[in-house]
Design a protein around this motif. Structure first.
Motif, PDB file in Angstrom:
ATOM      1  N   ASP A 165     -29.436 105.930 -48.418  1.00 22.48           N
ATOM      2  CA  ASP A 165     -30.760 106.360 -47.670  1.00 22.48           C
ATOM      3  C   ASP A 165     -31.802 106.255 -47.510  1.00 22.48           C
ATOM      4  N   PRO A 166     -32.656 105.631 -47.094  1.00 17.01           N
ATOM      5  CA  PRO A 166     -34.162 105.411 -47.524  1.00 17.01           C
ATOM      6  C   PRO A 166     -34.630 106.890 -46.305  1.00 17.01           C
ATOM      7  N   GLU A 167     -34.291 107.358 -45.966  1.00 17.25           N
ATOM      8  CA  GLU A 167     -35.354 108.332 -44.972  1.00 17.25           C
ATOM      9  C   GLU A 167     -34.792 109.634 -46.077  1.00 17.25           C
ATOM     10  N   THR A 168     -33.999 109.821 -46.749  1.00 20.35           N
ATOM     11  CA  THR A 168     -33.672 111.071 -47.592  1.00 20.35           C
ATOM     12  C   THR A 168     -35.687 110.897 -48.857  1.00 20.35           C
ATOM     13  N   PHE A 169     -35.228 109.559 -49.451  1.00 17.76           N
ATOM     14  CA  PHE A 169     -36.148 109.851 -50.154  1.00 17.76           C
ATOM     15  C   PHE A 169     -37.330 109.372 -49.666  1.00 17.76           C
ATOM     16  N   LYS A 170     -37.701 108.927 -48.469  1.00 15.70           N
ATOM     17  CA  LYS A 170     -39.488 108.924 -47.630  1.00 15.70           C
ATOM     18  C   LYS A 170     -39.789 108.673 -46.721  1.00 15.70           C
ATOM     19  N   PRO A 171     -39.823 109.544 -45.543  1.00 19.32           N
ATOM     20  CA  PRO A 171     -39.167 109.577 -43.980  1.00 19.32           C
ATOM     21  C   PRO A 171     -40.265 109.171 -43.688  1.00 19.32           C
ATOM     22  N   GLY A 172     -39.902 108.471 -42.433  1.00 24.41           N
ATOM     23  CA  GLY A 172     -40.205 107.743 -41.832  1.00 24.41           C
ATOM     24  C   GLY A 172     -40.832 105.959 -42.024  1.00 24.41           C
ATOM     25  N   ASN A 173     -40.070 105.699 -43.301  1.00 18.27           N
ATOM     26  CA  ASN A 173     -40.427 104.516 -43.867  1.00 18.27           C
ATOM     27  C   ASN A 173     -39.316 103.985 -42.800  1.00 18.27           C
ATOM     28  N   LYS A 174     -40.059 102.297 -43.017  1.00 19.18           N
ATOM     29  CA  LYS A 174     -39.780 100.790 -42.241  1.00 19.18           C
ATOM     30  C   LYS A 174     -38.223 100.438 -42.313  1.00 19.18           C
ATOM     31  N   MET A 175     -37.353 101.020 -43.504  1.00 24.27           N
ATOM     32  CA  MET A 175     -35.850 100.949 -44.208  1.00 24.27           C
ATOM     33  C   MET A 175     -34.765 101.735 -43.610  1.00 24.27           C
ATOM     34  N   THR A 176     -35.722 102.693 -42.957  1.00 29.29           N
ATOM     35  CA  THR A 176     -34.193 103.818 -42.570  1.00 29.29           C
ATOM     36  C   THR A 176     -33.675 102.565 -41.393  1.00 29.29           C
ATOM     37  N   ASP A 177     -33.806 101.996 -40.671  1.00 31.83           N
ATOM     38  CA  ASP A 177     -33.082 101.907 -39.318  1.00 31.83           C
ATOM     39  C   ASP A 177     -32.353 100.538 -39.481  1.00 31.83           C
ATOM     40  N   THR A 178     -32.774 100.595 -40.909  1.00 31.54           N
ATOM     41  CA  THR A 178     -32.022  98.764 -41.833  1.00 31.54           C
ATOM     42  C   THR A 178     -30.557  98.885 -42.138  1.00 31.54           C
ATOM     43  N   TYR A 179     -31.610  99.562 -43.468  1.00 35.90           N
ATOM     44  CA  TYR A 179     -30.221 100.267 -44.518  1.00 35.90           C
ATOM     45  C   TYR A 179     -29.827 101.643 -44.157  1.00 35.90           C
ATOM     46  N   GLY A 180     -28.923 101.582 -45.130  1.00 34.19           N
ATOM     47  CA  GLY A 180     -27.763 102.592 -44.829  1.00 34.19           C
ATOM     48  C   GLY A 180     -26.304 102.459 -44.213  1.00 34.19           C
ATOM     49  N   LYS A 181     -25.943 101.017 -44.424  1.00 31.40           N
ATOM     50  CA  LYS A 181     -24.732 100.567 -44.128  1.00 31.40           C
ATOM     51  C   LYS A 181     -24.146  99.973 -44.514  1.00 31.40           C
ATOM     52  N   LEU A 182     -24.717  99.786 -45.489  1.00 28.22           N
ATOM     53  CA  LEU A 182     -24.032  98.952 -46.587  1.00 28.22           C
ATOM     54  C   LEU A 182     -22.846  99.589 -47.393  1.00 28.22           C
ATOM     55  N   THR A 183     -21.761  98.887 -47.290  1.00 29.63           N
ATOM     56  CA  THR A 183     -19.999  99.341 -47.964  1.00 29.63           C
ATOM     57  C   THR A 183     -20.518  99.320 -49.652  1.00 29.63           C
ATOM     58  N   PRO A 184     -19.623  99.833 -50.438  1.00 33.20           N
ATOM     59  CA  PRO A 184     -20.210 100.912 -51.761  1.00 33.20           C
ATOM     60  C   PRO A 184     -19.711  99.728 -52.507  1.00 33.20           C
ATOM     61  N   GLU A 185     -18.881  98.114 -52.221  1.00 29.41           N
ATOM     62  CA  GLU A 185     -18.928  96.842 -53.247  1.00 29.41           C
ATOM     63  C   GLU A 185     -20.419  95.670 -52.894  1.00 29.41           C
ATOM     64  N   GLN A 186     -21.332  95.988 -51.778  1.00 26.51           N
ATOM     65  CA  GLN A 186     -22.709  95.652 -51.203  1.00 26.51           C
ATOM     66  C   GLN A 186     -23.525  96.185 -52.088  1.00 26.51           C
ATOM     67  N   LEU A 187     -23.568  97.570 -52.121  1.00 21.35           N
ATOM     68  CA  LEU A 187     -24.466  98.464 -53.169  1.00 21.35           C
ATOM     69  C   LEU A 187     -24.510  97.935 -54.365  1.00 21.35           C
TER      70      LEU A 187
END
Length: 356
Positions: A320-342
């Protein structure tokens, strides 16, 4: 009286809060602890200005008290009316001019000295430059450091040699930013149109190998402006040369060494490689670099500019990049990884190292 006592207490707490607001537990974050020639000169000028201001305040206060006591009204007689005193008028006109000259002359001399970047423009017959030059590109909300003479690019952690001038070309990709390392000197704007140039020197006497210098963006640039930090690592010339050599021979660090890391490398190549690079010289034009270079990510001290670099923080950032850095460009790309992928991606990124 109770109300007056409350106001005194509130005023006291407000004064203490104002004083403590300038304090910080982080090392190398205060302009009052200079660690380089530029910072030291700026500190000296600040001390000079403060001493002069305090002296003026003291003289005015003394004159005020003397006049108040000596010329207080003793009867109803109207004192002799004086329209002016040429001597006094000359004195209180000349003294401020002299004080301004005392402050302005060393300030202007220092400005011209710090603006002298001829060494970075002086090229040898083969087109190389002897001076250490760093191109600093600021983007929302991260920093890129390109070493044109060495042909390498890194991000978020500036590495420089100690006890010599390091020259900077400053530019921004999107909006105005400002490059500032409080303990070493600055600050100077990163503009989108023109390149600003200046130099800093990192004094080895003030360098602690276990503590990095704190860097900041000093120009309000968006919702995560306060989190747009970077680190600066100052190394002796021999260690700096070794770091440059290791960065140039980074190919070996690109290969994942474990099965989990190899899975993470596949994930990275499928989704992250479009914005991030894992080689210090990938040939991408500076204007087209969309995200921080991750060549030596596993060796860096921070994630996203301000989080401690460890597996837990990295996983939280990727989730969840948005929680740590609001407005960053990674927000729309990440956040959908499974625990195994993480787990796999974290293993790969933490293994990106160029030095033993």
């Amino acid at each position: 009286m109770k109300r007056l006592a409350k106001w005194r207490l509130v005023s006291l707490f407000a004064l203490v809060s104002l004083i403590l607001s300038a304090c910080s537990g982080q090392p190398h974050l205060s302009t009052l602890q200079p660690a380089g020639e530029v910072a030291q000169k700026q500190y000296d000028l600040m001390v000079l200005s403060t001493v002069i201001m305090l002296a003026v305040m003291a003289v005015v206060a003394v004159i005020f008290v003397v006049v108040l006591v000596k010329f207080r009204r003793k009867d109803d007689k109207i004192p002799k009316q004086v329209e002016g005193n040429h001597a006094l008028e000359i004195i209180w006109t000349v003294i401020p001019i002299l004080l301004i000259l005392i402050i302005s002359v060393p300030t202007v001399v220092s400005i011209f000295k710090f603006a002298d970047v001829d060494a970075m423009e002086r090229k040898n017959e083969d087109g190389t430059v002897d001076a250490t030059v760093v191109n600093v590109r600021a983007s929302l909300y991260w920093w890129e450091f390109e070493y044109p003479n060495e042909g390498i690019v890194t991000s978020q952690e500036l590495v420089v040699p100690t006890d010599e001038k390091v020259y900077f070309n400053l530019i921004a990709s999107d909006v105005k930013h400002s490059f500032w390392i409080p303990a070493v000197g600055g600050k100077m704007d990163n503009n989108t149109e023109n390149v600003n140039k200046f130099w800093l020197e990192f004094d080895s006497e003030h360098v602690d190998p276990n503590e990095l210098f704190q860097g900041r963006c000093a120009e309000l640039c968006g919702p995560s402006h306060a989190l747009m930090d970077f680190k600066a690592k100052a190394l002796p010339r021999a260690e700096y040369d070794q770091w440059v050599s290791d960065m140039k021979n980074v190919e070996e660090a690109e290969v994942a060494t474990t099965d989990l890391a190899q899975q993470g490398q596949e994930i990275f190549n499928q989704s992250c490689i479009g914005c991030h690079a894992v080689t210090p010289s990938n040939g991408t034009p500076a204007e087209a670099r969309l995200a921080p270079n991750l060549t030596n990510f596993g060796e860096r001290s921070i994630i996203a500019g301000y989080l401690e670099n460890n597996e837990e923080n990295l996983k939280d950032w990727l989730k969840d990049p948005e929680t740590f850095k609001p407005g960053n460009k990674m927000t729309d790309t990440y956040g959908k990884l499974t625990p195994e992928q993480l787990d796999a991606l974290t293993a790969y990124l933490m293994g990106l190292k160029v030095q033993d």
